[in-house]
Design an enzyme around this catalytic site. Structure first.
Site, PDB file in Angstrom:
ATOM      1  N   ARG A  59     -22.577  59.875  29.935  1.00  0.00           N
ATOM      2  CA  ARG A  59     -21.738  59.383  31.013  1.00  0.00           C
ATOM      3  C   ARG A  59     -20.948  60.538  31.636  1.00  0.00           C
ATOM      4  O   ARG A  59     -20.712  61.546  31.008  1.00  0.00           O
ATOM      5  CB  ARG A  59     -20.758  58.319  30.498  1.00  0.00           C
ATOM      6  CG  ARG A  59     -21.381  57.017  30.049  1.00  0.00           C
ATOM      7  CD  ARG A  59     -20.327  56.053  29.545  1.00  0.00           C
ATOM      8  NE  ARG A  59     -19.541  56.624  28.464  1.00  0.00           N
ATOM      9  CZ  ARG A  59     -18.327  57.146  28.591  1.00  0.00           C
ATOM     10  NH1 ARG A  59     -17.735  57.174  29.775  1.00  0.00           N
ATOM     11  NH2 ARG A  59     -17.682  57.655  27.555  1.00  0.00           N
ATOM     12  N   LYS A 201     -21.942  50.640  30.172  1.00  0.00           N
ATOM     13  CA  LYS A 201     -20.512  50.828  30.021  1.00  0.00           C
ATOM     14  C   LYS A 201     -19.746  50.407  31.271  1.00  0.00           C
ATOM     15  O   LYS A 201     -18.563  50.053  31.194  1.00  0.00           O
ATOM     16  CB  LYS A 201     -20.201  52.279  29.670  1.00  0.00           C
ATOM     17  CG  LYS A 201     -20.620  52.658  28.252  1.00  0.00           C
ATOM     18  CD  LYS A 201     -19.986  51.758  27.204  1.00  0.00           C
ATOM     19  CE  LYS A 201     -20.289  52.243  25.797  1.00  0.00           C
ATOM     20  NZ  LYS A 201     -19.771  51.299  24.764  1.00  0.00           N
ATOM     21  N   HIS A 221     -14.161  47.320  21.663  1.00  0.00           N
ATOM     22  CA  HIS A 221     -15.205  48.310  21.432  1.00  0.00           C
ATOM     23  C   HIS A 221     -15.380  48.418  19.917  1.00  0.00           C
ATOM     24  O   HIS A 221     -14.704  49.209  19.255  1.00  0.00           O
ATOM     25  CB  HIS A 221     -14.790  49.646  22.039  1.00  0.00           C
ATOM     26  CG  HIS A 221     -15.893  50.657  22.099  1.00  0.00           C
ATOM     27  ND1 HIS A 221     -15.670  52.008  22.090  1.00  0.00           N
ATOM     28  CD2 HIS A 221     -17.237  50.509  22.172  1.00  0.00           C
ATOM     29  CE1 HIS A 221     -16.817  52.657  22.160  1.00  0.00           C
ATOM     30  NE2 HIS A 221     -17.782  51.771  22.197  1.00  0.00           N
ATOM     31  N   SER A 239     -16.629  58.109  16.831  1.00  0.00           N
ATOM     32  CA  SER A 239     -17.819  58.798  16.324  1.00  0.00           C
ATOM     33  C   SER A 239     -17.509  59.544  15.033  1.00  0.00           C
ATOM     34  O   SER A 239     -16.482  60.225  14.915  1.00  0.00           O
ATOM     35  CB  SER A 239     -18.325  59.787  17.379  1.00  0.00           C
ATOM     36  OG  SER A 239     -19.458  60.482  16.921  1.00  0.00           O
ATOM     37  N   LYS A 243     -18.890  53.750  11.435  1.00  0.00           N
ATOM     38  CA  LYS A 243     -18.891  52.371  11.942  1.00  0.00           C
ATOM     39  C   LYS A 243     -20.260  51.722  11.822  1.00  0.00           C
ATOM     40  O   LYS A 243     -20.390  50.600  11.313  1.00  0.00           O
ATOM     41  CB  LYS A 243     -18.421  52.350  13.403  1.00  0.00           C
ATOM     42  CG  LYS A 243     -18.340  50.943  13.989  1.00  0.00           C
ATOM     43  CD  LYS A 243     -17.846  50.964  15.425  1.00  0.00           C
ATOM     44  CE  LYS A 243     -18.870  51.590  16.362  1.00  0.00           C
ATOM     45  NZ  LYS A 243     -18.527  51.388  17.789  1.00  0.00           N
ATOM     46  N   THR A 244     -21.299  52.415  12.273  1.00  0.00           N
ATOM     47  CA  THR A 244     -22.650  51.854  12.223  1.00  0.00           C
ATOM     48  C   THR A 244     -23.095  51.642  10.784  1.00  0.00           C
ATOM     49  O   THR A 244     -23.625  50.581  10.424  1.00  0.00           O
ATOM     50  CB  THR A 244     -23.645  52.777  12.951  1.00  0.00           C
ATOM     51  OG1 THR A 244     -23.228  52.927  14.310  1.00  0.00           O
ATOM     52  CG2 THR A 244     -25.042  52.205  12.913  1.00  0.00           C
ATOM     53  N   ASP A 258     -21.484  47.085  19.104  1.00  0.00           N
ATOM     54  CA  ASP A 258     -20.724  47.930  20.014  1.00  0.00           C
ATOM     55  C   ASP A 258     -19.659  47.225  20.845  1.00  0.00           C
ATOM     56  O   ASP A 258     -18.564  47.745  21.005  1.00  0.00           O
ATOM     57  CB  ASP A 258     -21.686  48.649  20.963  1.00  0.00           C
ATOM     58  CG  ASP A 258     -21.069  49.862  21.623  1.00  0.00           C
ATOM     59  OD1 ASP A 258     -20.246  50.533  20.988  1.00  0.00           O
ATOM     60  OD2 ASP A 258     -21.397  50.136  22.789  1.00  0.00           O
ATOM     61  N   ARG A 323     -30.680  59.191  22.270  1.00  0.00           N
ATOM     62  CA  ARG A 323     -30.416  57.788  21.968  1.00  0.00           C
ATOM     63  C   ARG A 323     -31.682  56.953  22.058  1.00  0.00           C
ATOM     64  O   ARG A 323     -32.684  57.368  22.637  1.00  0.00           O
ATOM     65  CB  ARG A 323     -29.376  57.207  22.942  1.00  0.00           C
ATOM     66  CG  ARG A 323     -27.970  57.725  22.704  1.00  0.00           C
ATOM     67  CD  ARG A 323     -26.975  57.065  23.634  1.00  0.00           C
ATOM     68  NE  ARG A 323     -25.616  57.498  23.363  1.00  0.00           N
ATOM     69  CZ  ARG A 323     -24.769  56.846  22.583  1.00  0.00           C
ATOM     70  NH1 ARG A 323     -25.154  55.727  21.982  1.00  0.00           N
ATOM     71  NH2 ARG A 323     -23.544  57.284  22.396  1.00  0.00           N
TER      72      ARG A 323
END
Length: 529
Positions: A59, A201, A221, A239, A243-244, A258, A323
């Site tokens: 982004r 996003k 988020h 990051s 979390k994942t 997400d 990704r």
């Protein structure tokens, strides 16, 4: 709202242009054929397609704008994150962007944003790239064939990566590329960038405005999962915090990884897919993501091993932000529809490189609101060029880049939910302890499991002197000395110095939010020991 001037599926009467072909709601097989035949990507040995996003591999926050008008003037949190642009400039850019579709093949998709039908957006996207059309199939919620017959869009995405605003300086913009949200006309226009995350996003930012502002629904988020008894847990984290990994639990169904909303009786996923980082990906590290990479998945900016179509996930010659996108049902234990009950436990994940945050702590309402706004983690030496000592990172509500409203609005909603619904808020430190060692994943999982199963309800807690939150003195599967950060230090003076240093960083970061925060939020701030 006048929707892109389209009066029928084949009519473009409102603008002076005509695309060569218009293709509606293609499925994965049709999209793959289009991508390969148009040379937009190549097939990998696992059946996924690999595409390059061009100049932009992520982004571009400095090129994101929001239309300032009577509806948004006094509600949007204006600044570097939410840069204003006038309605007049938006109208001009929309017109020339649409006219750039002349002679193009146009891909149109109807889709939902939000699994809860009471709060979802009906979104129609217009794209010139087949792979972006497929990306939206993966990432948004797919209406049924019957729903498509009567679909009426209330939001529109208009995107042409090949169009650039050559006169950007006249328009007061930072560059030729742009992503502009118009909250009043309900449109998102994107030009000059092929990075598909701008669409995902962009709509997330829209939901972050609409849900709290219009419906008193907390947009988040975060990832979310559900236990066998229907108990829902939410995981926030920047990051590198895990979390994942920590939300992926074979004993719990994945609601989403997400973006979510929290209503008076549900937690619901905004998306219909996952957009996972795949750098250094392996089956051992991330088995769910690994198994999801198959026909229908899109891999971005990756590279192959020599003389093969096998992807080298360690190759970052294009970008470290490689990704993969895929539909949520590619995850074996994904819940469908992706809606759960209200949460019982919320986890704020942080990588504390100072070694002073306990591995698990229970937060009061004021502390939860303060730390929600703070969104703390830290980078460590070696993670980036120039990083030689622990570097704190703060991102409001764990997603500052996507917040159209002042962070206090989201924090107050969190506090309101805590008052109305029985929910525990925990801080989990997946970073370092006083010995400089990283918390063991096995022990972190044991602490989260204990919290989820209520095994900490009857354990004695102690209070952290500086941060004020409480940490348990015992937890099954975890050595007692691990639970108290002070006990992991051999130098008590050094511990206090590091603790006070982190307190100062928290409070300095929070200065920019103070004016918009209640006394209860401010009372949750840490204090020097």
């Amino acid at each position: 709202m006048q929707e892109f001037g389209i009066k029928s599926r084949n009519g473009f009467d409102a603008y002076d242009f005509k695309p060569t072909v218009v293709k509606w709601n293609l499925g994965p097989a049709e999209c793959t054929e289009e991508i390969l035949s148009r040379g937009e990507g190549v097939l990998t040995d696992r059946g996924s397609v690999m595409v390059d996003t061009g100049k932009f591999t992520g982004r571009s926050p400095k090129d994101k704008y929001t239309v300032e008008d009577p509806n948004t003037k006094d509600s949007v949190w204006w600044g570097k994150i939410n840069q204003p642009i006038s309605q007049e400039k938006f109208d001009y850019l929309k017109k020339v962007l649409i006219e750039s579709f002349e002679g193009e093949t146009l891909y149109v998709r109807d889709m939902y944003a939000g699994a809860d039908p009471n709060y979802r957006l009906n979104v129609r996207s217009y794209n010139t790239l087949a792979w972006q059309h497929m990306f939206n199939y993966n990432m948004f919620i797919r209406p049924s064939e019957e729903e498509l017959e009567n679909f009426e869009a209330n939001w529109t995405i208009i995107c042409n990566p090949n169009f650039e605003a050559e006169n950007y300086q006249e328009l007061g913009m930072n560059g030729k590329n742009f992503a502009i949200v118009n909250m009043t006309t309900r449109e998102l226009i994107i030009g000059g960038t092929a990075y598909a995350g701008e669409m995902k996003k962009g709509i997330f930012s829209v939901l972050n405005y609409v849900l709290p502002h219009d419906h008193d629904v907390l947009s988040m988020h975060c990832s979310a999962n559900e236990g066998k008894d229907g108990d829902v847990a939410i995981f926030f984290g920047l990051s590198g915090t895990g979390k994942t990994t920590l939300s992926a639990d074979p004993n719990r169904a994945l609601i989403g990884d997400d973006e979510h909303g929290w209503t008076e009786n549900t937690v619901f996923n905004f998306e219909g897919g996952c957009y996972a980082k795949s750098v250094d990906l392996s089956e051992e590290k991330e088995p769910d993501i690994w198994r999801a990479i198959r026909f229908g998945a899109i891999e971005e900016n990756t590279r192959f091993f020599d003389r093969s179509r096998k992807i080298d996930y360690e190759n970052t010659e294009v970008t470290e932000n490689i990704r993969v996108s895929y539909p949520l049902h590619f995850i074996d234990n994904a819940k469908a529809p992706s809606i759960g009950a209200i949460p019982k436990n919320i986890f704020f994940l942080t990588f504390d490189a100072f070694g002073v945050i306990p591995p698990i702590s229970r937060l009061s309402k004021g502390q939860a609101m303060f730390h929600f706004i703070s969104g703390y983690t830290s980078k460590v030496a070696g993670t980036e060029m120039g990083i030689t000592e622990p570097t704190p990172t703060f991102s409001a509500c764990f997603g500052a880049a996507f917040l159209p409203l002042h962070p206090a609005k989201y924090a107050e909603l969190l506090g309101k939910k805590m008052d109305e619904q029985e929910v525990n808020v925990w801080m989990i430190n997946t970073g370092l302890n006083g010995s400089g060692s990283r918390m063991k994943l096995r022990e972190t999982r044991a602490m989260i499991t204990a919290a989820l199963e209520g095994k900490l309800d009857n354990v004695r807690f102690e209070q952290h002197e500086e941060f004020g939150f409480e940490f348990p003195t015992a937890c099954e599967g975890v050595a007692p000395e691990v639970l108290n950060p002070r006990a992991t230090w051999t130098d008590a003076i050094k511990y206090q110095e590091e603790c006070n240093k982190l307190v100062d960083l928290f409070n300095k970061n929070f200065e920019k939010y103070t004016a918009g925060c209640s006394a209860e939020i401010l009372a949750g701030a840490p204090k020097k020991g």
